[in-house]
Design an enzyme around this catalytic site. Structure first.
Site, PDB file in Angstrom:
ATOM      1  N   GLY B  16      -3.693  15.413 -11.580  1.00 51.52           N
ATOM      2  CA  GLY B  16      -4.778  16.056 -12.319  1.00 51.52           C
ATOM      3  C   GLY B  16      -5.015  15.275 -13.586  1.00 51.52           C
ATOM      4  O   GLY B  16      -4.713  14.100 -13.669  1.00 51.52           O
ATOM      5  N   SER B  17      -5.576  15.931 -14.561  1.00 57.13           N
ATOM      6  CA  SER B  17      -5.691  15.274 -15.857  1.00 57.13           C
ATOM      7  C   SER B  17      -5.390  16.326 -16.913  1.00 57.13           C
ATOM      8  O   SER B  17      -5.784  16.208 -18.041  1.00 57.13           O
ATOM      9  CB  SER B  17      -7.095  14.725 -16.038  1.00 57.13           C
ATOM     10  OG  SER B  17      -8.015  15.796 -15.990  1.00 57.13           O
ATOM     11  N   ASN B  19      -6.654  19.230 -16.826  1.00 52.31           N
ATOM     12  CA  ASN B  19      -7.801  20.126 -17.024  1.00 52.31           C
ATOM     13  C   ASN B  19      -7.593  21.488 -16.345  1.00 52.31           C
ATOM     14  O   ASN B  19      -6.559  21.729 -15.718  1.00 52.31           O
ATOM     15  CB  ASN B  19      -9.100  19.437 -16.574  1.00 52.31           C
ATOM     16  CG  ASN B  19      -9.175  19.251 -15.064  1.00 52.31           C
ATOM     17  OD1 ASN B  19      -8.293  19.677 -14.324  1.00 52.31           O
ATOM     18  ND2 ASN B  19     -10.222  18.600 -14.611  1.00 52.31           N
ATOM     19  N   TRP B  20      -8.577  22.351 -16.485  1.00 52.06           N
ATOM     20  CA  TRP B  20      -8.419  23.719 -15.979  1.00 52.06           C
ATOM     21  C   TRP B  20      -8.275  23.777 -14.477  1.00 52.06           C
ATOM     22  O   TRP B  20      -7.453  24.510 -13.939  1.00 52.06           O
ATOM     23  CB  TRP B  20      -9.567  24.613 -16.483  1.00 52.06           C
ATOM     24  CG  TRP B  20     -10.951  24.059 -16.207  1.00 52.06           C
ATOM     25  CD1 TRP B  20     -11.389  22.798 -16.473  1.00 52.06           C
ATOM     26  CD2 TRP B  20     -12.043  24.743 -15.602  1.00 52.06           C
ATOM     27  NE1 TRP B  20     -12.696  22.655 -16.073  1.00 52.06           N
ATOM     28  CE2 TRP B  20     -13.125  23.833 -15.548  1.00 52.06           C
ATOM     29  CE3 TRP B  20     -12.217  26.037 -15.121  1.00 52.06           C
ATOM     30  CZ2 TRP B  20     -14.363  24.183 -15.013  1.00 52.06           C
ATOM     31  CZ3 TRP B  20     -13.460  26.376 -14.600  1.00 52.06           C
ATOM     32  CH2 TRP B  20     -14.510  25.458 -14.543  1.00 52.06           C
ATOM     33  N   PHE B 111     -12.528   8.510 -13.219  1.00 52.10           N
ATOM     34  CA  PHE B 111     -11.196   7.925 -13.422  1.00 52.10           C
ATOM     35  C   PHE B 111     -10.505   7.532 -12.121  1.00 52.10           C
ATOM     36  O   PHE B 111      -9.428   6.935 -12.141  1.00 52.10           O
ATOM     37  CB  PHE B 111     -10.291   8.920 -14.167  1.00 52.10           C
ATOM     38  CG  PHE B 111     -10.867   9.379 -15.478  1.00 52.10           C
ATOM     39  CD1 PHE B 111     -11.429   8.461 -16.366  1.00 52.10           C
ATOM     40  CD2 PHE B 111     -10.849  10.719 -15.832  1.00 52.10           C
ATOM     41  CE1 PHE B 111     -11.976   8.883 -17.582  1.00 52.10           C
ATOM     42  CE2 PHE B 111     -11.391  11.151 -17.040  1.00 52.10           C
ATOM     43  CZ  PHE B 111     -11.958  10.229 -17.918  1.00 52.10           C
ATOM     44  N   LYS B 270     -23.742  20.783  -3.453  1.00 50.55           N
ATOM     45  CA  LYS B 270     -24.116  22.130  -3.938  1.00 50.55           C
ATOM     46  C   LYS B 270     -24.452  22.115  -5.421  1.00 50.55           C
ATOM     47  O   LYS B 270     -25.225  22.942  -5.890  1.00 50.55           O
ATOM     48  CB  LYS B 270     -22.989  23.120  -3.667  1.00 50.55           C
ATOM     49  CG  LYS B 270     -21.652  22.623  -4.225  1.00 50.55           C
ATOM     50  CD  LYS B 270     -20.880  23.620  -5.013  1.00 50.55           C
ATOM     51  CE  LYS B 270     -19.948  22.890  -5.951  1.00 50.55           C
ATOM     52  NZ  LYS B 270     -18.743  23.610  -6.307  1.00 50.55           N
ATOM     53  N   ARG B 336     -21.124  26.309 -13.734  1.00 47.04           N
ATOM     54  CA  ARG B 336     -21.570  25.686 -14.980  1.00 47.04           C
ATOM     55  C   ARG B 336     -22.914  24.975 -14.841  1.00 47.04           C
ATOM     56  O   ARG B 336     -23.735  24.980 -15.754  1.00 47.04           O
ATOM     57  CB  ARG B 336     -20.528  24.665 -15.456  1.00 47.04           C
ATOM     58  CG  ARG B 336     -19.134  25.259 -15.460  1.00 47.04           C
ATOM     59  CD  ARG B 336     -18.174  24.447 -16.260  1.00 47.04           C
ATOM     60  NE  ARG B 336     -17.971  23.108 -15.730  1.00 47.04           N
ATOM     61  CZ  ARG B 336     -17.213  22.195 -16.329  1.00 47.04           C
ATOM     62  NH1 ARG B 336     -16.616  22.486 -17.472  1.00 47.04           N
ATOM     63  NH2 ARG B 336     -17.048  21.009 -15.811  1.00 47.04           N
ATOM     64  N   GLN B 365     -21.423  18.050 -13.345  1.00 43.87           N
ATOM     65  CA  GLN B 365     -21.306  17.337 -12.084  1.00 43.87           C
ATOM     66  C   GLN B 365     -22.657  17.189 -11.389  1.00 43.87           C
ATOM     67  O   GLN B 365     -22.964  16.154 -10.818  1.00 43.87           O
ATOM     68  CB  GLN B 365     -20.358  18.135 -11.195  1.00 43.87           C
ATOM     69  CG  GLN B 365     -19.855  17.376 -10.011  1.00 43.87           C
ATOM     70  CD  GLN B 365     -18.811  16.364 -10.405  1.00 43.87           C
ATOM     71  OE1 GLN B 365     -17.741  16.726 -10.847  1.00 43.87           O
ATOM     72  NE2 GLN B 365     -19.140  15.105 -10.258  1.00 43.87           N
TER      73      GLN B 365
END
Lengths: 421, 421
Positions: B16-17, B19-20, B111, B270, B336, B365
């Site tokens: 991951g990084s 993040n949530w 990344f 989507k 979002r 995104q």
């Protein structure tokens, strides 16, 4: 040789009951009869169940039909929306359907059979119908669509219209889509009409076809006893393009398909799903949970169709058309079934109490459809194969709790996608 | 003859990084490694991009990894959610992936390539991956899924996980569904392992199969140069049931499918649809209009998949799985991309400005995916065949207006369902 003169115009009647949906569809249709005088008589008859209505604080109640015809507005069910002046509200159903070649049905389903008996002798025997009625017609172990019921009671062909069409938005001319399913046996299209008969096809050969095609099958694939009467040759054929012309508006985009059963069934079954989605929303379980309920609901809708209306049903009617997935989405967002189910959780009250308070005497479609589908599934011994539909009817009867929905539908959320193939 | 002793345990790393989304999926996975000690090592490594974070009003910034490991909470990206104590935040990616047989990728897509180069020598050559990354990897006229990119860069097989999974709801253990697509060439399942080898299948015959299967095709059907390495025989096979066990929770229901391209692609596309749905919501056009946009979007998602990832894509991944229609629904409700697009209409501001204000430096995104898909469609001369995707990218560039969406997608809403068959 046939002349190229235009055919006889079609007269259109809205067999409504004066309700908001009936008035909305009357508005759409009347705009199109005015826009296409070469095809339709301008005036649109709208049968309105007569009632006395008080308006503008006046103490004197007035007849609803008179108010509509004077004000060109339905002050009780669709206030604030201007109706075309050539919508004629008519309290006599026999008079309203007289000479009409196209009948658009939009009335609460409990009145359908009585009404069909009443008008059987009054309609043109070669009329064609479009049913906008949600719901299924269940008699214990038998299930029919209302488009079928109408077709069989009246001895006419009846298609269906359904879509993501919350009526007040359509009435305000907010842009949307709808689906018309209309696929009459070729009896109509082979009837030669002046404008469309190719020079080398003679009336004689068409009559040969008629004989062969007179015994048609209904949408469920069950043989039907209806003997369809051909449209007289002087009319334009009532085919898919004509139906599109009658309903398509810049704000009401029509897609035409052939799957009457899929379109009718989606319109009925989505209301069961909307109840479950409303409960989940009321519980505050979030958007993921609601989307899961809707996905499972969509799968059961498809399964139900395939199982009981197998021959003509197409999966893509449910998964790709406005009558399917889009209507499910809008019904689970802004529809009445969803809203009342959500309120019943938030307020901790039975849904019947919410229904009585919110709907002015009207009934929640989802509640009756859930019960009817459950009666049918029980008669088939198939309750377990439709866990969401079954859970909704059990929750409505107080035999299960909405909090237990995830467990009740586990067979759908646990099975792997590969296995379901 | 193989013994019935359990195989060697799998070590799992979340790439991951910090993040949530990475923290949320780490929580799910760590709960399952603890619940299934016969299959997995309990500790779960989570690679966290190191940053200094101030918490509790203290003036002294602290390292994010240290905070996570002390508090068992991600105070910056997922505050208030207790993480299992055996999630080990690790700032060194090389160290985090060491000896892991299962790598779960969940990091911003810009990344990925750099990170793959960094860990290529550090991972086990026979590791298997699951990508939770949304987006598509476009290089002018070439389009790839990130599951493909990871697989090719690392020389491993990589499946995908996607679904109606807004992360904060999953973190709060609100019930939902997800879809895992995992279908490695039979190299893995034919590797004999002690617990599962049937008595009459010998290791020798499996090795024969390995040779044959080593040159596998990637999900798009294009021949791939990746030479997969078989999992050593002492491990439990990394197959569909194992993946289900690793991710399934009572509140996170996993369905497993084989269509990696369909699952990856739904998760990417989507977000384009969600922008259009957000604009329509911002315009106040109502639920019918929004449902129409979503329906058209779903059709374009399927079409895009069929056209460019044709061989393995299944329509039902889009129309029936959580990764498809359900994720589309939840993304167009609470996601979002939808929210920021709606705000941009309501406030009359460019979406870039809303993005900067609302997302704390993160990127929408949908905006980048719309641009990338448009670059690809242009290179193919196929912009017109995907009117909604094309409209969204033009609106983002200011070449069209969102008010004109209905006209821009007319070829989808006007065409009849029969004709599209």
């Amino acid at each position: 040789m046939a002349s190229l003169a235009p055919g006889k115009k079609h007269k259109v009647t809205i067999v409504g009951s004066g309700n908001w949906r009936g008035s909305t569809i009357a508005k759409v249709v009347a705009e199109n009869t005015a826009a296409h005088p070469e095809l339709f008589e301008k005036d649109v008859q709208m049968w309105v169940y007569e009632e006395n209505v008080k308006v503008d604080g006046s103490s004197e109640p007035r007849k609803l039909t008179e108010l509509i015809n004077e004000r060109h507005e339905n002050p009780k069910y669709l206030p604030g929306i201007a109706l075309p002046h050539h919508i004629i509200a008519n309290p006599s159903i026999e008079d309203a359907v007289k000479d009409s070649t196209i009948l658009v049905f939009n009335l609460p389903h409990q009145f359908i059979k009585g009404l069909c008996r009443q008008i059987k002798g009054a309609i043109l025997p070669y009329a064609r119908g479009i049913s906008c009625i949600k719901g299924v017609d269940v008699r214990e172990s038998e299930i029919r669509l209302f488009s079928e019921t109408i077709g069989q009671e009246l001895g006419i062909y009846c298609g269906a219209l359904s879509g993501a069409n919350i009526a007040n938005e359509v009435a305000q001319e907010k842009w949307c889509e709808t689906t018309i399913a209309y696929d009459p046996p070729s009896i109509d299209s082979q009837t030669p009409t002046p404008a469309r008969t190719p020079p080398n096809r003679t009336p004689a050969s068409s009559q040969l076809d008629l004989t062969k095609l007179n015994e048609h099958k209904d949408v469920s694939g069950k043989p039907s006893k209806v003997m369809l009467r051909p449209l007289p040759a002087e009319y334009h054929p009532i085919d898919q393009p004509l139906m599109k012309t009658l309903f398509h508006r810049p704000y009401f985009h029509v897609r035409v398909v052939s799957d009457v059963a899929g379109v009718s069934l989606s319109g009925a079954l989505k209301n069961i799903v909307a109840l479950a989605a409303g409960w989940v929303d009321g519980l505050g379980w979030g958007d993921n949970a609601k989307a899961a309920i809707m996905r499972v609901g969509l799968l059961e809708m498809v399964d139900f169709g395939k199982r009981f209306f197998g021959k003509t049903i197409q999966t893509k009617t449910f998964t790709e058309e406005s009558a399917g997935v889009a209507d499910l989405i809008t019904t689970c967002s802004g529809g009445r079934n969803h809203r009342c189910a959500k309120m019943s959780v938030v307020e901790g009250k039975p849904i019947k109490e919410i229904e009585a308070r919110e709907l002015n005497g009207q009934q929640l479609q989802g509640v009756s459809t859930a019960e009817e589908v459950n009666i049918f599934l029980k008669s088939q011994g198939l309750e377990k194969d439709f866990p969401l539909f079954t859970a909704v009817s059990k929750i409505l009867r107080g035999e299960e709790k909405y909090q237990d929905l995830p467990g009740l539908i586990e067979s759908r959320t646990e099975a792997d996608g590969n296995e379901m193939a």
